[in-house]
Design an enzyme around this catalytic site. Structure first.
Site, PDB file in Angstrom:
ATOM      1  N   HIS A   1       0.867  -1.316   0.008  1.00 29.75           N
ATOM      2  CA  HIS A   1      -0.110   0.161   0.186  1.00 29.75           C
ATOM      3  C   HIS A   1       0.792   1.423  -0.014  1.00 29.75           C
ATOM      4  O   HIS A   1       1.749   1.279   0.765  1.00 29.75           O
ATOM      5  CB  HIS A   1      -0.913   0.029   1.117  1.00 29.75           C
TER       6      HIS A   1
ATOM      7  N   ARG B   1      -6.550  10.661  -0.180  1.00 30.19           N
ATOM      8  CA  ARG B   1      -6.496  10.934  -1.527  1.00 30.19           C
ATOM      9  C   ARG B   1      -8.037  10.943  -2.281  1.00 30.19           C
ATOM     10  O   ARG B   1      -7.974  11.817  -2.994  1.00 30.19           O
ATOM     11  CB  ARG B   1      -5.589   9.748  -2.288  1.00 30.19           C
TER      12      ARG B   1
END
Lengths: 258, 649
Positions: free
Chosen positions: B249, B269
């Protein structure tokens, strides 16, 4: 990075008894109490029993009492203690010890089963639920609960009174009743289940005298007392003692147009 | 012979995360008496850590969304290596699985018109993730847990006994799947609390144990992720698929050291957070690969407009699939443009008002405040890649979730391979758990309840399993001279072995891979295998974490060898497998599945030879993608992925 040696006292033992054991152990920058317990396991006491999972304050497994205060070990930073302070870690006091820092929290799972489940609204299929955000906000706050059982542990109704455990569900599960009661689509009422009344009659809401100890220890900062228990009490009491509410519930509303 | 308590069940589910609980609910609702076994307390599974949401094309936020678009995104994200039938079923069934949760009491965040709100995420064309703030996994687990309780309440009303048809054995570990010839006959397990052994006899076993992250040093995974299910399947004769694909990740915490690896959700994000390097550049614009060039914004202005007007602008490159973002961060740090603690900056503080951040990302706010003393509403976070998910797993039939090589064995969730191809999109994990958890439970129940005669549990297998589990208590070093040393060694410390394993996998089979390093990893793994046979523990069997770890080491060593061998074999870069020596994707490899099998499936103990090892690798050609599914893509896109001969078939 600065390291130092801390003094720890960790309760070790089992159902037969035990006591505090002294350790000297290295501490590094940014560490939490759970890191130190892990270091003890890896270097000094490989069989030291402790529950933990996520190490990020999301699963609620590593509950213990640190210097007598109920906390999550993974969210208690070492920097909150003085370097010359001896840090004492003991198991949750309200539940029977299994070994070292691990307790039997079965009480909570038994209570969870006693709370009647969500009743889906008849006539609404999957995908047809419509709820406004402001209507789900209240129950969502309670669903933040990670079931660390710190509130169950700290609540004085059961903390030193084993005899109350039969009749008292504890803050976590009274909050569960409130959560379902405030769920915009819960259809318990339609099936004849009055959740407020069960809170009072079956789950010991009356034992709570709103000292807010549960709210204080909640790692998710849920306002258990103010937002769940007090409203539940008010509504339960309205129903029970308010003669107007009582009367209203006995007289059926006039049918529309008739 | 060891006297071990035995119980009979129809279906045994190993693991009580999203997939395990969904499987158990389904099996019980189909009339199978179902037992769930989990290592932690009920409701603590790793699924609680999932933050972003559940991907399902419900079309609540953008009416253009449908299962075909979701399918396309999933295949693109997996670089077309996905077991396409799984990706299809997943995209088609995910909305029903989410809506069903509402009827069990789940409370998702809402849209203005009262539907389930959906958020943007990396690799998803439309806002698709049903969520509850950034604690969606907790909502999922709690809903399933409460559904289990609701079923138990029903059973109590009918039978007087909560656990008559559905029982959770919490804090228990399965160490072996038992078999009669090629059919599953039950499981061997121990209770963590007492150390007591027991056997659950059952013709159907669903493995839903999650992933393998605890074999790596920097990981977002919890202690439970020791590859147990992967290893149980291997030991039961079932192969693992494409184990080289491990997702790093892009955004884990990098500081302080004790929390290194803890996840920072992609929602940061999705909701507008941007990545910057030490020179204050939004560097992701430099890392848009050719296959995605048309789909992502080329300027900051366009990217910023996308949040309000997604139909006329392209998405910001921060929302590329995870493998791309992780590699980009890795490259920036390597080029000397990293943050003080070796990551990059992830910033929301200049993008949203403080109170919006606190409302939309409450647990991130909390996590940074409490663990790193960082106020994310006022300053950027420092983040870097962390081992997060394994795409590889037990090879299963797409429709039934049945494992190959062992009749009665099923697998669902992270432990199953195929669904995500070479890289998983965020949000597709929780939907995967629900879709295939249900399917595994359904088919396991049908198989178990339809059997005329059940396989028998073999006493010898039970004795062998008990002996294997007890060995750490009598571990001794080799006799003097046996290993060429004059002195005998004390038993090995399992914690030390674990740390060495994690360092090895992190350094040598990590995010960027090179042939000599993987060779070196295989040598080190062989050495660790030998030493792990001497892993010894102190104390007794009651809640003894040293003992538990000593037993888990077997699984981590098996799985790590699978990852290293498969990674060495695949000479290309694709999704969660990046080779410095083979930096590009090779279309010829798209059709190749790598299967890991146990070299000696007779139950013999681990081979110690580093070359031969315990794992045999095989290749298989994948089934061609069904034409109507291929027709969902433009030809120009397909030529980037498919080999010539596939295009003209």
């Amino acid at each position: 990075m600065s390291s130092y040696e801390a003094r720890f006292q960790v309760w070790r033992g089992d159902v037969g008894g035990g006591g505090l054991e002294d350790f000297k152990v290295e501490v590094n920058d940014g560490e939490v109490v759970l890191d130190i317990i892990h270091r003890l396991q890896a270097t000094q006491a490989p069989d030291l029993a402790v529950r933990w999972n996520c190490k990020a304050g999301k699963c609620g497994s590593c509950s213990a009492e640190i210097n007598g205060r109920p906390r999550l070990m993974c969210m208690t930073r070492m920097s909150v203690f003085g370097r010359d302070e001896t840090i004492t870690v003991t198991p949750l006091r309200t539940f029977p010890v299994i070994r070292d820092l691990v307790t039997d929290v079965g009480f909570n799972y038994r209570k969870a089963r006693e709370i009647p489940s969500f009743v889906p609204p008849p006539g609404l299929g999957p995908g047809e639920y419509r709820m406004q955000q402001e209507d789900v906000d209240r129950s969502q706050e309670f669903r933040k609960c990670i079931e660390c059982f710190l509130c169950q542990n700290t609540c004085h109704v059961v903390r030193d009174h084993d005899e109350n455990k039969q009749v008292f569900a504890g803050p976590r599960f009274l909050m569960r009743v409130a959560e379902l009661d405030m769920h915009p689509l819960d259809a318990a009422q339609e099936t004849g289940l009055d959740r407020k009344r069960t809170a009072q009659d079956d789950h010991g809401l009356g034992y709570c005298n709103i000292t807010k100890c549960c709210t204080e220890v909640c790692p998710e900062n849920i306002k258990i007392t103010d937002n769940a228990l007090i409203p539940l009490k008010e509504r339960a009491i309205d129903r029970k003692y308010d003669p107007l509410v009582w009367l209203g519930s006995k007289i059926s509303r006039r049918p529309p147009g008739g | 012979m060891t006297v071990v308590e035995r119980q009979e069940w129809d279906v045994v589910v190993v693991g009580a995360g999203g997939a395990g609980l969904r499987a158990a609910i389904e099996a019980r609702e189909r009339g199978a008496r179902t037992a769930v076994i989990c290592k932690s307390l009920f409701g603590k599974a790793h699924t609680v850590m999932a933050e972003g949401g559940i991907a399902a094309a419900m079309g609540n936020a953008n009416p253009h969304d449908n299962w075909q678009v979701h399918f396309r995104d999933t295949m693109r994200g997996g670089k077309f290596l996905n077991q396409w039938r799984m990706a299809e079923l997943h995209a088609r069934e995910a909305p029903d699985r989410v809506w069903e949760l509402e009827t069990w009491g789940a409370l998702f965040d809402r849209t203005k018109d009262g539907r389930i709100s959906q958020r943007n995420f990396g690799g998803h064309e439309y806002p698709r993730l049903a969520h509850v703030g950034d604690r969606t996994g907790l909502e999922l687990i709690r809903t399933l847990q409460q559904k289990v309780v609701a079923l138990q309440q029903e059973d109590e009303k009918e039978t007087g006994e909560y656990e008559s048809r559905l029982k959770v054995f919490q804090e228990c570990t399965v160490t072996r799947v038992l078999k009669e010839r090629d059919r599953v006959s039950g499981v061997f397990a121990y209770e963590r609390e007492t150390g007591r052994f027991f056997v659950l006899e059952a013709p159907a076993v669903v493995i839903a144990t999650g992933g393998i992250g605890k074999s790596f040093k920097v990981t977002s995974n919890s202690w439970e992720y020791t590859g147990d299910g992967h290893a149980l399947a291997l030991l039961a004769g079932a192969p693992l698929l494409n184990m080289e694909f491990v997702q790093f990740h892009p955004t884990g915490m990098v500081w302080p050291p004790s929390v290194k690896g803890i996840l920072v959700t992609e929602s940061v994000r999705g909701d507008g957070g941007v990545l910057r390097n030490s020179e204050d550049e939004r560097f992701m614009f430099d890392y848009i690969p050719d296959v995605f060039k048309e789909k992502y914004a080329q300027s900051e202005e366009e990217a910023d407009r996308w949040y309000d007007d997604p139909d006329n602008n392209r998405r910001p490159p921060e929302l590329l699939p995870r493998d791309e973002v992780a590699r980009a961060i890795n490259a920036e740090v390597k080029a000397g443009r990293g943050s003080p603690h070796g990551g990059v900056f992830l910033d929301v503080s200049t993008r949203m008002p403080a109170e919006v951040i606190r409302r939309r990302l409450p647990s991130m706010y909390h996590q940074f405040k409490e663990l790193a003393d960082v106020d994310i509403t006022a300053e950027p976070m420092e983040v870097g890649p962390t081992c997060h998910y394994v795409m590889g797993g037990i090879a299963v039939d797409s429709d039934t979730a049945a494992a190959r090589g062992a009749t009665g064995l099923y697998a669902a969730g992270e432990v199953a391979g195929g669904m995500h191809g070479s890289n998983r999109l965020g949000g597709n994990s929780l939907s995967d758990l629900l879709v295939f958890g249900r399917r595994a439970g359904l088919h396991a129940a049908e198989y178990a309840t339809g059997l005329a005669e059940r396989p028998l549990v073999d006493d010898i297998q039970v004795d062998t399993a008990a002996a294997e589990a007890l060995r750490p208590f009598s571990a001794e070093g080799p006799a003097p001279g046996e290993d060429g040393e004059e002195q005998s060694h004390p038993p090995e410390n399992p914690y030390t072995l674990h740390q060495e394993l994690q360092q090895t996998m992190n350094d040598l089979v990590g995010i960027i891979r090179r042939e000599p390093e993987m060779q070196q990893a295989l040598k080190k793994l062989a050495e660790l295998r030998v030493r792990a046979r001497r892993a010894g523990v102190e104390g007794h069997r009651q809640f003894n974490p040293g003992w538990h770890l000593a037993l888990d080491l077997r699984n981590m060593l098996l799985v790590s060898e699978c990852v290293a061998r498969a990674a060495l074999e695949r000479t290309e870069s694709r999704g969660g497998h990046t080779r410095e020596d083979y930096p590009t994707m090779d279309r010829a490899w798209r059709r190749i599945n790598l299967l890991c099998r146990l070299t000696d499936p007779t139950g013999g103990l681990a081979a110690t030879d580093p070359v031969r090892g315990q794992i045999t690798l095989g290749r298989e050609t994948t089934e061609p993608i069904r034409p109507d599914l291929l027709a969902l893509f433009e030809k120009e896109e397909l030529v980037k992925y498919l080999a010539e001969e596939e295009l003209y078939e």
